[in-house]
Design an enzyme around this catalytic site. Sequence first.
Site, PDB file in Angstrom:
ATOM      1  CD  GLU A 160      -3.084  -0.997   2.168  1.00 40.82           C
ATOM      2  OE1 GLU A 160      -2.975  -0.158   3.080  1.00 40.82           O
ATOM      3  OE2 GLU A 160      -4.058  -1.765   2.085  1.00 40.82           O
ATOM      4  CD  GLU A 169      -3.338  -5.992   4.071  1.00 38.63           C
ATOM      5  OE1 GLU A 169      -4.186  -5.164   4.452  1.00 38.63           O
ATOM      6  OE2 GLU A 169      -2.113  -5.802   4.128  1.00 38.63           O
TER       7      GLU A 169
HETATM    8  C1  FCB Z   1      -4.370  -2.178   5.516  1.00 37.69           C
HETATM    9  C2  FCB Z   1      -2.963  -2.452   5.990  1.00 37.69           C
HETATM   10  C3  FCB Z   1      -2.873  -3.496   7.065  1.00 37.69           C
HETATM   11  C4  FCB Z   1      -4.026  -3.420   8.056  1.00 37.69           C
HETATM   12  C5  FCB Z   1      -5.346  -3.348   7.329  1.00 37.69           C
HETATM   13  C6  FCB Z   1      -6.542  -3.305   8.227  1.00 37.69           C
HETATM   14  O1  FCB Z   1      -4.448  -0.876   5.024  1.00 37.69           O
HETATM   15  O2  FCB Z   1      -2.153  -2.872   4.913  1.00 37.69           O
HETATM   16  O3  FCB Z   1      -1.632  -3.384   7.694  1.00 37.69           O
HETATM   17  O4  FCB Z   1      -3.836  -2.394   8.931  1.00 37.69           O
HETATM   18  O5  FCB Z   1      -5.364  -2.234   6.484  1.00 37.69           O
END
Ligand code: FCB
Length: 446
Positions: free
Chosen positions: A159, A351
Amino acid sequence: MQITWGASTSSYQIEGAWNQDGKGPSIWDAYCREEGNILHGDNGDVACDHYNRYAEDVGLMKDIGLQSYRFSISWPRVIPKGTGTINDKGLEFYDKLVDTLLAQEIDPLITLFHWDYPLALIHRGGWLNPDSPKWYADYVSVVVERLSDRVTNWITFNEPQVFINEGHLNDFHAPGLQLSLSDTLRAGHHVLLAHGLGCQAIRAHSKQVARIGWAPAGKTWAPASDQPEDIEAAHEMTFGVPNKDLFNDPWWSDPVVLGHYPEAGIQRYGNAMIDFNPEDMKTICQPLDFFAINLYFCESMAKASPTGPETIQYDGNIPRTMMDWPITPEVLYWSTKWNYERYKLPMIISENGLACMDWVQADGAVHDTQRIDFYASYLKELKRAKDEGVDITGYYAWSLMDNFEWSQGYRQRFGLIHVDMDTGKRTLKDSAKWYRNLIATQGAEL
Ligand code: FCB
């Protein structure tokens, strides 16, 4: 659904051991110590103490049946000052972690940078320093040299939108700078160069054929209806640069995969746009093996109007997570479909998950039915995309276990595993047991 099923974490959020065995301070160690930055004054000094409890944690991964585990390397643990002397003890930790995973047939997917930047490098200008891409590539070489006899899957950055925009333009994440837009664009350009040099370093140092991707945050608009013009409006918003900040997708992924900045961004940033050597794009745009993406929710909806795409905010009564994020399963459909069309790379969801109000109940279990419902509904949308031909190869739940959620501290629990932050005790939540069954049946119920 024949894909690789896994779960994700990141070093600062779970490892703790902030100054153990020669680790250097990271920008998050410093940021957490400044009053007012983190809810309840929390920090990652101990976190889940995964550094000392990794063997137990890998045992739990095995119990859930994970096929892959995505974790990140703490740069200041490996090179305490960011450049120069290597901390062998730090590398040893990742060595042991990788060996323990492989002994359980869990495939490691390593993120080389998930925000915990060495504090010493900030004192040298951080990502504004023109040497910063090289510092990163040198660090990557050290890690790949050490682990690539056993590890083949690498993610260069997690990110970039978040750590550059929220940490450099806005004081919401470490290092808490408030740079001008132009300087933030410059820092971002160096991150892109670092990605490119990092890819070259992985290929040069890997002892086996490496598979490389990167993991941007996906910012997605959902179509307000199934009318083609509304779908087009949502697509245009998703790949546009609607705001004068760096929290959008194409600014980052277009250079990395297509080899140029998007025209919409150059227009939007106007006078703040930086000069750069056009040759840089050749370094930034390296061949990738997969496109990872972190997806949690749709930003809002979009519909067509005579003056262009119009944003429609979700109603106040839309179901929301503890983070206040709207529950919008279709993000997994639209985002994977559109990013696959645009970038033409196999896709991994690196994620996806939610924070719930979880606690260990009187019977000793954590009955997180909302999380099960969330995962089931999101994964159905992923399956829809896959059934329509999107090449999806992996899915990683965020997160393996409750952890330090950045500026929210320990208030937010994202884990499949509950962690008592006072005692360190781990408890599999009901969702972990549900995920175990899902993996064992390759998502048959979806
Ligand atoms: C993302 C991050 C991760 C975590 C999630 C909830 O933005 O990459 O580290 O904090 O959100």
